[in-house]
Design an enzyme around this catalytic site. Sequence first.
Site, PDB file in Angstrom:
ATOM      1  N   LYS A  22       0.842  -1.211   0.000  1.00 25.54           N
ATOM      2  CA  LYS A  22       0.000   0.000   0.000  1.00 25.54           C
ATOM      3  C   LYS A  22       0.872   1.255   0.000  1.00 25.54           C
ATOM      4  O   LYS A  22       0.581   2.213  -0.709  1.00 25.54           O
ATOM      5  CB  LYS A  22      -0.894  -0.027   1.248  1.00 25.54           C
ATOM      6  CG  LYS A  22      -1.526   1.307   1.598  1.00 25.54           C
ATOM      7  CD  LYS A  22      -2.418   1.223   2.815  1.00 25.54           C
ATOM      8  CE  LYS A  22      -1.749   1.512   4.135  1.00 25.54           C
ATOM      9  NZ  LYS A  22      -1.360   2.917   4.364  1.00 25.54           N
ATOM     10  N   ASN A  23       1.932   1.226   0.815  1.00 24.89           N
ATOM     11  CA  ASN A  23       2.717   2.439   1.000  1.00 24.89           C
ATOM     12  C   ASN A  23       3.730   2.697  -0.119  1.00 24.89           C
ATOM     13  O   ASN A  23       4.488   3.647  -0.064  1.00 24.89           O
ATOM     14  CB  ASN A  23       3.394   2.424   2.376  1.00 24.89           C
ATOM     15  CG  ASN A  23       2.353   2.541   3.483  1.00 24.89           C
ATOM     16  OD1 ASN A  23       1.188   2.847   3.217  1.00 24.89           O
ATOM     17  ND2 ASN A  23       2.753   2.287   4.719  1.00 24.89           N
ATOM     18  N   ARG A  95      -4.034  10.399   2.977  1.00 24.40           N
ATOM     19  CA  ARG A  95      -2.916  11.346   3.106  1.00 24.40           C
ATOM     20  C   ARG A  95      -2.148  11.505   1.788  1.00 24.40           C
ATOM     21  O   ARG A  95      -1.283  12.352   1.667  1.00 24.40           O
ATOM     22  CB  ARG A  95      -1.929  10.859   4.184  1.00 24.40           C
ATOM     23  CG  ARG A  95      -2.539  10.786   5.561  1.00 24.40           C
ATOM     24  CD  ARG A  95      -1.513  10.489   6.603  1.00 24.40           C
ATOM     25  NE  ARG A  95      -0.510  11.523   6.702  1.00 24.40           N
ATOM     26  CZ  ARG A  95      -0.710  12.724   7.244  1.00 24.40           C
ATOM     27  NH1 ARG A  95      -1.877  13.039   7.720  1.00 24.40           N
ATOM     28  NH2 ARG A  95       0.267  13.594   7.300  1.00 24.40           N
ATOM     29  N   CYS A 119      -4.981   7.569   9.137  1.00 25.08           N
ATOM     30  CA  CYS A 119      -5.269   7.038  10.471  1.00 25.08           C
ATOM     31  C   CYS A 119      -5.027   8.076  11.560  1.00 25.08           C
ATOM     32  O   CYS A 119      -4.094   8.877  11.460  1.00 25.08           O
ATOM     33  CB  CYS A 119      -4.376   5.827  10.729  1.00 25.08           C
ATOM     34  SG  CYS A 119      -4.829   4.429   9.711  1.00 25.08           S
ATOM     35  N   ASP A 309       4.325   0.250  12.123  1.00 28.60           N
ATOM     36  CA  ASP A 309       3.124  -0.462  11.658  1.00 28.60           C
ATOM     37  C   ASP A 309       3.100  -1.929  12.092  1.00 28.60           C
ATOM     38  O   ASP A 309       2.067  -2.581  12.015  1.00 28.60           O
ATOM     39  CB  ASP A 309       3.036  -0.380  10.127  1.00 28.60           C
ATOM     40  CG  ASP A 309       2.933   1.049   9.654  1.00 28.60           C
ATOM     41  OD1 ASP A 309       2.032   1.755  10.110  1.00 28.60           O
ATOM     42  OD2 ASP A 309       3.786   1.477   8.862  1.00 28.60           O
ATOM     43  N   VAL A 331       7.781   6.714  16.711  1.00 28.80           N
ATOM     44  CA  VAL A 331       7.458   7.343  15.422  1.00 28.80           C
ATOM     45  C   VAL A 331       6.193   8.203  15.523  1.00 28.80           C
ATOM     46  O   VAL A 331       6.161   9.342  15.053  1.00 28.80           O
ATOM     47  CB  VAL A 331       7.319   6.277  14.314  1.00 28.80           C
ATOM     48  CG1 VAL A 331       6.961   6.929  12.981  1.00 28.80           C
ATOM     49  CG2 VAL A 331       8.611   5.486  14.175  1.00 28.80           C
TER      50      VAL A 331
END
Length: 439
Positions: A22-23, A95, A119, A309, A331
């Site tokens: 996804k990222n 985002r 999120c 994550d 983070v």
Amino acid sequence: MSKITVSGGKPLKGRVDLKGAKNLVTKAMVAALLGDGPSELRDVPFISDVEIVSRLLQLHGVQINHAEDGTMSLDPSNVKSARMVDIDAHAGSSRIPILFCGPLLHQLGEAFIPGLGGCHIGDRPIDYHFEVLRNFGAVIEELPNGTRLSAPKGLKGAKISLPYPSVGATEQVLLTATRAEGLTELSGAAIEPEIMDLIAILQKMGAIISVDTDRVIRIEGVKRLGGYSHRALFDRNEAASWAAAALATKGDIFVGGARQQELTTFLNVFRKVGGAFDISDEGIRFWHPGGDLNPVVIETDVHPGFMTDWQQPLVVALTQAKGLSIVHETVYENRFGFTDALVEMGAQIQIYRECLGGTPCRFGQRNFNHSAVISGPTPLKGADIRVPDLRGGFSHMVAALAAEGVSNVTNVQLISRGYEHFLQKLTDLGADFTYSENE
Ligand code: EPU
């Protein structure tokens, strides 16, 4: 709002297959905007973040086709400005729109960005992004419903130093610098594998980018970029999520497409906790080998550290480890909200403002609840839970699957932002649940 009713207490067993991260995929889609010809991205998952970025690109004239097998074609030949009102309809949904700034400024000389979503795991400011864009010569105007950007003198390479190795701000630099005039030097850059894959894509398009060992990235701007053809890097966050699910439910899951190289830090911790894994060319098998799990001390960090994550799904497994585990989140300042539901299910977790890891972080001496002490093992029992965010939601589902009794989990549509075919995968792993929409 959708709801899942889970009968827990059964090990998850079977196989799941990963697609692209996804990222990475969402950023690679934005990169296609920079080219003057079509691009092809393979292994693109059917997740809602991809849908949102597709819609935003289509509003800007990019032609997109997402085939059943995950191959996506993106043609930016007719890029155009989109109507503010249409862009605004996507406010709060993701985002990624902030990364449209550089490519749109290059292609159209202007950009309009809606209010961002994503999120709720901290404030998630975008000050670095704006500072980066100003360095390139962009003029930024905040409007009540979003942000308008222009570049009256064009975008010029710059010397930039990030105060923290932000993934998004590094991507902002990459996507803006590749076609800016002259040299850009970025120090304090993030070097996550997804960023390295984005650099590989930009190089395929014609960019000149070098990465030093000390978080310095240098980009020589070029006048034009072409399209690319690329298979996306696998989703290492999804791999770690299923690994944690195998451990928490005493299960055995083969994660097809998972690779060791991008998961070495996770695998070390998984082994220390007492999980077993077996690495093959096709993927990685994760399982609970029986006996007690061990407590661990973890500090989340930027790559090559332990990813933030991975923390949330692993905490569920740590509720089953014998002794005290400590997780220091460095983070995001607010990523432990999801533990409230775990406590309601029987977990013993205490959250502290202090930095409980070995390294003081930028959230210490401030009012941020960013360290957790987990005391186990504690049996989990079913509960009614509302999914708070993507990874927290996955963790809640894992807790519900590990718990004795019935859990009702609402707001589960959030999980589809980042986990493709989530319900089908649960079915394939033998989970006992029913799903209903519009609860
Ligand atoms: N930050 C600022 N100002 C900025 C940008 C970031 O203060 O302008 C701070 C953030 O508040 C945070 C830290 O810097 O405390 C790191 O944020 P970063 O910019 O690295 O995160 P991101 O780019 O917004 C991506 C992933 C996240 C992942 C982080 C860290 C995407 C779409 N999101 O976010 O993924 O946790 O990097 O690796 O790529 C997820 O997949 O669930 C997820 C949240």
